[in-house]
Write a protein that holds these residues in place. Structure first.
Motif, PDB file in Angstrom:
ATOM      1  N   THR A  68       0.824  -1.206   0.000  1.00  0.00           N
ATOM      2  CA  THR A  68       0.000   0.000   0.000  1.00  0.00           C
ATOM      3  C   THR A  68       0.857   1.253   0.000  1.00  0.00           C
ATOM      4  O   THR A  68       2.056   1.206   0.257  1.00  0.00           O
ATOM      5  CB  THR A  68      -0.911   0.044   1.249  1.00  0.00           C
ATOM      6  N   GLY A  69       0.188   2.386  -0.277  1.00  0.00           N
ATOM      7  CA  GLY A  69       0.819   3.681  -0.142  1.00  0.00           C
ATOM      8  C   GLY A  69       1.909   3.967  -1.150  1.00  0.00           C
ATOM      9  O   GLY A  69       1.967   3.385  -2.235  1.00  0.00           O
ATOM     10  N   THR A  70       2.788   4.882  -0.831  1.00  0.00           N
ATOM     11  CA  THR A  70       3.884   5.421  -1.638  1.00  0.00           C
ATOM     12  C   THR A  70       3.328   5.979  -2.956  1.00  0.00           C
ATOM     13  O   THR A  70       2.165   6.329  -3.058  1.00  0.00           O
ATOM     14  CB  THR A  70       4.995   4.371  -1.882  1.00  0.00           C
ATOM     15  N   TRP A  71       4.185   6.054  -3.977  1.00  0.00           N
ATOM     16  CA  TRP A  71       3.770   6.642  -5.253  1.00  0.00           C
ATOM     17  C   TRP A  71       2.730   5.792  -5.963  1.00  0.00           C
ATOM     18  O   TRP A  71       2.064   6.283  -6.896  1.00  0.00           O
ATOM     19  CB  TRP A  71       4.986   6.863  -6.151  1.00  0.00           C
ATOM     20  N   LYS A  72       2.572   4.514  -5.554  1.00  0.00           N
ATOM     21  CA  LYS A  72       1.547   3.676  -6.190  1.00  0.00           C
ATOM     22  C   LYS A  72       0.158   4.247  -5.959  1.00  0.00           C
ATOM     23  O   LYS A  72      -0.722   4.148  -6.817  1.00  0.00           O
ATOM     24  CB  LYS A  72       1.604   2.239  -5.623  1.00  0.00           C
ATOM     25  N   ALA A  73      -0.063   4.824  -4.780  1.00  0.00           N
ATOM     26  CA  ALA A  73      -1.380   5.359  -4.442  1.00  0.00           C
ATOM     27  C   ALA A  73      -1.563   6.799  -4.920  1.00  0.00           C
ATOM     28  O   ALA A  73      -2.701   7.257  -5.088  1.00  0.00           O
ATOM     29  CB  ALA A  73      -1.582   5.306  -2.923  1.00  0.00           C
ATOM     30  N   ILE A 111      -4.768  10.052  -6.154  1.00  0.00           N
ATOM     31  CA  ILE A 111      -4.989  11.254  -5.333  1.00  0.00           C
ATOM     32  C   ILE A 111      -4.702  12.510  -6.142  1.00  0.00           C
ATOM     33  O   ILE A 111      -5.475  13.481  -6.105  1.00  0.00           O
ATOM     34  CB  ILE A 111      -4.104  11.194  -4.069  1.00  0.00           C
ATOM     35  N   LEU A 112      -3.612  12.504  -6.908  1.00  0.00           N
ATOM     36  CA  LEU A 112      -3.271  13.662  -7.731  1.00  0.00           C
ATOM     37  C   LEU A 112      -4.273  13.852  -8.862  1.00  0.00           C
ATOM     38  O   LEU A 112      -4.635  14.987  -9.201  1.00  0.00           O
ATOM     39  CB  LEU A 112      -1.856  13.511  -8.297  1.00  0.00           C
ATOM     40  N   TRP A 170     -11.000   4.558  -7.222  1.00  0.00           N
ATOM     41  CA  TRP A 170     -10.233   3.565  -7.969  1.00  0.00           C
ATOM     42  C   TRP A 170      -8.980   3.146  -7.185  1.00  0.00           C
ATOM     43  O   TRP A 170      -8.553   1.994  -7.227  1.00  0.00           O
ATOM     44  CB  TRP A 170      -9.832   4.158  -9.317  1.00  0.00           C
ATOM     45  N   GLY A 171      -8.405   4.075  -6.450  1.00  0.00           N
ATOM     46  CA  GLY A 171      -7.173   3.763  -5.724  1.00  0.00           C
ATOM     47  C   GLY A 171      -7.382   3.223  -4.324  1.00  0.00           C
ATOM     48  O   GLY A 171      -6.402   3.009  -3.582  1.00  0.00           O
ATOM     49  N   THR A 172      -8.642   2.956  -3.932  1.00  0.00           N
ATOM     50  CA  THR A 172      -8.956   2.554  -2.557  1.00  0.00           C
ATOM     51  C   THR A 172      -8.097   1.405  -2.022  1.00  0.00           C
ATOM     52  O   THR A 172      -7.605   1.480  -0.888  1.00  0.00           O
ATOM     53  CB  THR A 172     -10.452   2.194  -2.437  1.00  0.00           C
TER      54      THR A 172
END
Length: 584
Positions: A28-33, A37-38, A233-235
């Motif tokens: 989870t997290g980092t630039w993958k998520a 968000i952006l 989509w990124g949930t």
């Protein structure tokens, strides 16, 4: 660092998936998520600026309001958009968490944009217009428009303070690599905002002017719906911070406990102050904070008296932990820096007021047939940000890092200070342009001319470009600084606090204009800012703002020297882990 250590770290910080399970760093997290968000932020800002940039024109031409009334109503609405973040931030930090706060307020946002689109396109809600020019809205139609606008204000308010903090939550501060990426995230977050603003200011304003308001408001509504899709989509990839209960209650408890123990002596040894012996803080989602020597009166709240020792469970209104007291100290330390941001926001606000008035007198022609509206020159501010963000992130930071040895290149306080200096030069540039404009007026005796001054409007580009550069240093630095220095369980609230400087800067600008006009227009004088700027002295107003900005910068230097960065109790442990990680 093993997988078990990562899970324990995230359980301690309250970072979980939506089911409450600890997040594992690799999954989870980092630039993958972050793309989700952006992308959400870009579409949301496109929607916001797409419906707000030209809103005053809609209120005049379709709602039948006078220019002054429409301008005041739009200003009040815009100010509300920067006050409502306090509501969303409180709910996020206290009860809902950032994910669910964003999710709920996005739906309110879409509802508001949909209703606004309907007021411009659906018979019955759309006002009747004679020859497509003179419109006669009913009271019900006006009410529908304002209901839509304030639903949008509520929706954007719930989102604003949470999205940037939610994006930063995706990076683990105990991991040196992720911590470095978090600093870069704030740059690209602001970059995405300006991409949305650029499309809105160019494409959507044209559609509203030349195609129609139904399409002009409908496209932002569709963009906001796309923003919702991006976000959900990124949930599966998100790390979610647990809400920690009302921060206002915790602040009140410290104040009450300090006052109740105002006669109690604070021990010199901070280890004697009350703190839980467990590894975790008593505040959900927050790391323990190290004791600081500032504001010692508040330390009385965590002095354990003999009476406290006789009680099995002491009331938090009488005895607080060191971490709880340090939460309040962190907020108090931020307030002087927050106040300094108001003057900067006043300078920023000139782009939509005095810069436009100045530009209206200059020659807007591009070739023999095309004229650029003065308000459209704000696009150069947006372009400046779009140019400066990658330059700062990819070139300037690595270069400065080699000199200073710091991962961020500049300290956050230095970065914001550089932006304050650039804002002074922006006002100087505007003042010098006004001096040159008035010189041409005197030379050619154009005091009462209704034609454009023989001076290209593109001479305004430097002042817009400088404001954009100042934004990259100060506004982005402020976003990152308020996130980093906020207590872990109050980050949305502090992000909302930083946003209120924009609203207060707008109000201060209006107050300055009123004061300057009242003082300089006495005894029959025209004053600095008369209706006919050719007979005024707008340059004096720009010099006033430059002086105020310079004084603000000097005060900022004193505050920055006094400021102590927040320290958590596990900073030393994280430094050791970071060193071990780099060696591995």
């Amino acid at each position: 660092m093993g997988k078990g250590e990562v899970e324990d770290r995230y359980t301690q910080d309250g970072t979980t998936d939506l089911k409450g399970n600890p997040c594992v760093k690799k999954e989870t997290g980092t630039w993958k998520a972050c793309p989700y968000i952006l992308g959400n932020e870009c579409c949301e800002r496109l929607a916001y600026y797409g419906m707000s940039t030209n809103l005053v024109v809609y209120m005049v031409t379709r709602m039948g309001e006078g220019v002054a009334t429409a301008a005041n109503n739009v200003t009040n609405w815009a100010g509300t958009c920067y006050i409502t973040p306090l509501i969303g931030a409180f709910l996020a930090d206290s009860y809902l968490g950032r994910f669910w706060t964003i999710s709920i307020f996005m739906m309110v946002y879409v509802l508001g944009l949909t209703l606004l689109t309907m007021t411009a396109s659906v018979n019955g809600l759309r006002p009747d217009c004679t020859n497509g020019i003179f419109c006669h809205p009913t009271q019900g139609q006006r009410s529908a428009v304002y209901a839509a606008l304030y639903l949008i204000a509520l929706g954007t308010g719930g989102i604003k303070p949470c999205v940037s903090s939610f994006g930063a939550d995706q990076f683990d501060e105990s991991d040196p690599i992720e911590k470095k990426s978090k600093s870069s995230f704030f740059n690209w977050f602001y970059f995405s905002i300006n991409i949305g603003a650029l499309i809105a200011a160019s494409v959507l304003v044209y559609i509203q002017t030349n195609v129609g308001w139904g399409w002009g408001f409908g496209i932002p509504a569709v963009c906001m719906a796309i923003a919702v899709v991006f976000f959900f989509w990124g949930t599966p990839l998100y790390r979610n911070q647990k809400p920690a209960g009302s921060p206002l209650t915790r602040i009140a408890q410290v104040l009450v406990a300090s006052v109740r123990k105002w006669k109690v002596h604070v021990p010199e040894d901070p280890s004697l102050l009350h703190e839980l012996t467990d590894k975790e803080s008593a505040i959900v989602g927050s790391r323990k904070m190290e004791h600081s020597s500032q504001f010692k009166f508040l330390d009385k709240a965590c002095v354990e008296t003999e009476e406290d020792k006789t009680v099995i469970l002491v009331s938090p209104w009488r005895l607080c932990t060191v971490t709880q007291v340090e939460e309040l100290k962190s907020i108090v330390r931020l307030l002087p820096l927050w106040a300094g941001g108001i003057i900067f926001s006043t300078v920023y606000g000139q782009m939509s007021t005095m810069f436009v008035l100045q530009g209206n007198t200059l020659d807007p022609h591009i070739g023999p047939h095309f004229k650029i509206p003065a308000a459209s020159l704000s696009i150069f501010d947006t372009l400046s940000v779009i140019v400066w963000v990658p330059f700062y992130d990819r070139i300037l930071v690595p270069l400065v890092r080699r000199i200073t040895g710091r991962e961020r290149g500049f300290t956050q306080l230095t970065r914001m200070g550089i932006g304050l200096v650039i804002s002074i030069f922006a006002m100087v540039a505007a003042g010098l342009l006004e001096v040159a404009r008035l010189h041409i007026i005197r030379r050619d005796n154009l005091y009462d001319s209704r034609d454009y001054i023989p001076m290209s409007i593109f001479w305004q580009v430097p002042q817009y470009f400088l404001v954009g550069a100042a934004e990259v240093f100060t506004f982005i630095g402020q976003l990152e600084f308020f996130y980093d220095q906020a207590p872990d369980a109050m980050r949305s609230m502090c992000s909302a606090l930083s946003l209120t400087t924009v609203s207060l800067g707008m109000y201060l600008s209006s107050l300055l204009v009123t004061i300057v006009t009242n003082i300089t227009a006495r005894n029959g004088k025209l004053g600095w800012i008369p209706d006919n700027l050719n007979r005024g002295h707008l340059d004096y107003f720009f010099w006033l703002l430059a002086i105020m900005s310079f004084v603000n910068f000097l005060l900022y230097l004193l505050i920055a020297k006094w400021y102590n960065y927040k320290k958590t109790a596990d900073d030393l442990e994280e430094t050791k882990l970071g060193d071990a990680y780099e060696k591995h």
